[in-house]
Design a protein around this motif. Sequence first.
Motif, PDB file in Angstrom:
ATOM      1  N   GLN A  60       0.846  -1.185   0.000  1.00  0.00           N
ATOM      2  CA  GLN A  60       0.000   0.000   0.000  1.00  0.00           C
ATOM      3  C   GLN A  60       0.882   1.234   0.000  1.00  0.00           C
ATOM      4  O   GLN A  60       1.779   1.372   0.828  1.00  0.00           O
ATOM      5  N   TYR A 101      -0.492   4.538  -0.165  1.00  0.00           N
ATOM      6  CA  TYR A 101      -1.185   5.734   0.315  1.00  0.00           C
ATOM      7  C   TYR A 101      -2.077   5.363   1.507  1.00  0.00           C
ATOM      8  O   TYR A 101      -3.304   5.504   1.461  1.00  0.00           O
ATOM      9  N   ASP A 102      -1.455   4.913   2.580  1.00  0.00           N
ATOM     10  CA  ASP A 102      -2.209   4.453   3.759  1.00  0.00           C
ATOM     11  C   ASP A 102      -3.138   5.535   4.298  1.00  0.00           C
ATOM     12  O   ASP A 102      -4.299   5.261   4.642  1.00  0.00           O
ATOM     13  N   ARG A 103      -2.631   6.751   4.380  1.00  0.00           N
ATOM     14  CA  ARG A 103      -3.417   7.849   4.964  1.00  0.00           C
ATOM     15  C   ARG A 103      -4.648   8.136   4.128  1.00  0.00           C
ATOM     16  O   ARG A 103      -5.774   8.243   4.653  1.00  0.00           O
ATOM     17  N   ALA A 117      -6.075   6.125   1.968  1.00  0.00           N
ATOM     18  CA  ALA A 117      -6.948   4.955   1.987  1.00  0.00           C
ATOM     19  C   ALA A 117      -7.809   4.934   3.241  1.00  0.00           C
ATOM     20  O   ALA A 117      -8.991   4.579   3.198  1.00  0.00           O
ATOM     21  N   SER A 118      -7.216   5.324   4.366  1.00  0.00           N
ATOM     22  CA  SER A 118      -7.970   5.385   5.620  1.00  0.00           C
ATOM     23  C   SER A 118      -9.075   6.438   5.541  1.00  0.00           C
ATOM     24  O   SER A 118     -10.216   6.197   5.969  1.00  0.00           O
ATOM     25  N   GLU A 167      -4.775   0.222  -6.076  1.00  0.00           N
ATOM     26  CA  GLU A 167      -5.024   1.156  -4.973  1.00  0.00           C
ATOM     27  C   GLU A 167      -5.366   2.542  -5.500  1.00  0.00           C
ATOM     28  O   GLU A 167      -6.322   3.188  -5.027  1.00  0.00           O
ATOM     29  N   PRO A 170      -5.902  -3.433  -1.387  1.00  0.00           N
ATOM     30  CA  PRO A 170      -6.334  -2.044  -1.170  1.00  0.00           C
ATOM     31  C   PRO A 170      -7.587  -1.680  -1.969  1.00  0.00           C
ATOM     32  O   PRO A 170      -8.388  -0.848  -1.512  1.00  0.00           O
ATOM     33  N   ASN A 183     -10.554  -3.797  -0.270  1.00  0.00           N
ATOM     34  CA  ASN A 183     -10.915  -3.253   1.048  1.00  0.00           C
ATOM     35  C   ASN A 183     -11.975  -2.169   0.914  1.00  0.00           C
ATOM     36  O   ASN A 183     -12.886  -2.064   1.738  1.00  0.00           O
ATOM     37  N   GLN A 207       0.322  13.055   1.981  1.00  0.00           N
ATOM     38  CA  GLN A 207       0.575  13.180   3.416  1.00  0.00           C
ATOM     39  C   GLN A 207      -0.025  14.442   4.022  1.00  0.00           C
ATOM     40  O   GLN A 207      -0.089  14.578   5.256  1.00  0.00           O
TER      41      GLN A 207
END
Length: 602
Positions: A117, A119-121, A123-124, A438, A471, A474, A558
């Motif tokens: 993944q 782009y965790d932020r 995606a959240s 993703e 991703p 999800n 970010q």
Amino acid sequence: MFKQESKHKDTCNYQFRYQKMVQGHDPNKLELFNGFRSYNSMKSNSFKGGYIGKRHTWVRKHLSSIVVTVALMGFLYLLDSFMSSVFEPSVIQSNSMAKNMIVPMEIGDSGGKDVVQMYDRLASMASSALVELKQDESKFWKESYRQASEWSPCADKKESTSVRTEKLQSNTGYILVSANGGLNQQRVAVCNAVAVASLLNATLVIPRFLFSNVWKDPSQFGDIYQEEYFIKTLKNEVNIVKDLPPHLKSLDFEEIGSLITDADMSKEATPTEYIEKVLPLLSKNGVVHFLGYGNRLGFDPLPSELQRLRCKCNYHALKFVHKIQETGSLLIRRIRKYDGGPRNKLDKQLLGNFITGFRSNGPDIDREPLKYIALHLRFEVDMVAYSLCEFGGGQVEKTELQAYREVHFPLLMQRLKRSKAVSAEELRRSGKCPLTPEEAALVLAALGFTSETYVYLAGSQIYGGKSRMQPLTNLYPHVITKEDLLSPTELAPFKNFSSQLAALDFIACATADVFAITDSGSQLSSLVSGFRTYYGRGHAPTLRPSKKRLAEILSKNQTVDWKEFEARVTKMISGAQSVRLRRWGRSIYRQPRCPECMCKFQ
């Protein structure tokens, strides 16, 4: 692009195979070979008796030395095996695997254990935003601009036939076309060939499809398209026959100078080039053979009548055979969970009568068909490896993609040694990197498609398998493929026929409520979006993200908040949906909105 490196080798193979098919095997050569083999056998046997006695004497004399040597070799082998089991067995195994990583579906796939993944932020935030959506609020289920509904199909409109009839009666010869590539490249080649036959006033033989080591599909024209319908639809435009006359079949086209390869014609050649280069050969020999024919006819300048003919071929004359239409109709009914008749012209054109007459008597008889998005991801291992981009998989990813490049793209590796290296960051900023699953999911979420949206996934094996797809799944758990919806028995007739399987993806993408592409250079994406423009009447939206603009938006992952991300992605997609005429030099298969192909009604 990257598959063209083997073009020269494939062309030689095609040429050899075709000449062998026409001319047959030479029995004299086979007899000569068998005689040579028999001669060697006889020669060997004549010395056998004298040699055996000498051999036995030598063995008795050196027996002890032989025993010692064999024992020493056995000891060394056991020692080597012991050392290998103690010191770095994983390294030895990984080096062996790197040299043999040639099966795309195995590369980078950890079975979903190591999710990649980038782009965790984001995606959240996307996950939270989708939870808050009470209903499907996306405006992108419809076209963004009402002007799209003002254009309708008319490439098959009737024209004055007096001049055309006179041309059909004065034939200059026969054009034989052997088209390369997959389903979509071959479709373009067929319609280009129709236009060239009309330009040169020649008779077109039903095109042949070359077997490629890339696509590995032996399908011919009649296995994919309805031959009789094709001939009938174009009969007032071009003379089309199923085969060459007997007196031309036996000719050696290369020997008489009538064999024309892609190397003999400019890419996107003009009509003038065909008239100057091809017409004299056609007039002299009565036949020309375009071998490996593909994208060898430009879009501009071209007479409007030839442009119209290209559109008529693509949008009207090429109908899938009943086997494909029937299975395609079954696929669409299962995606929509709806047994009703055709919903629009796209259904009727692509599925014929197989989409009608299946009304169910069950409890859902009055329910509306399920809406779905068709997503064409171009994230196969060859696309990923050739791009030279990085996709968040770290050193493991770099190592395996480098190994894949060395095996599959030797010419690319040679060019890289001679040229200045471009960083992965620069490649991404310039829009050269394929979109990941993703990134596609983040775009759909930003456009307001809820997590309950069904997403039909078209295309080949995704690089990284479940690890890369997670991703996407999800955020959108209802990701489906033709393999999910059709049983092995229903897919069995298409096994080992990649072009026929691609036709099912073509149908599912073209008839979708929304079609989302991730690579505007893809032939499937171009042809499907063209079909949707031609028959959609403003009710077949296509999402075309700009890879360059999206990379710039994602570079702020970010710091950007979700509302700003939504706004910027929405602006990007809306801008690409604006209704405009086909521009000079652009593909008429992708952008048919022009006077030669479509009519505008106020």
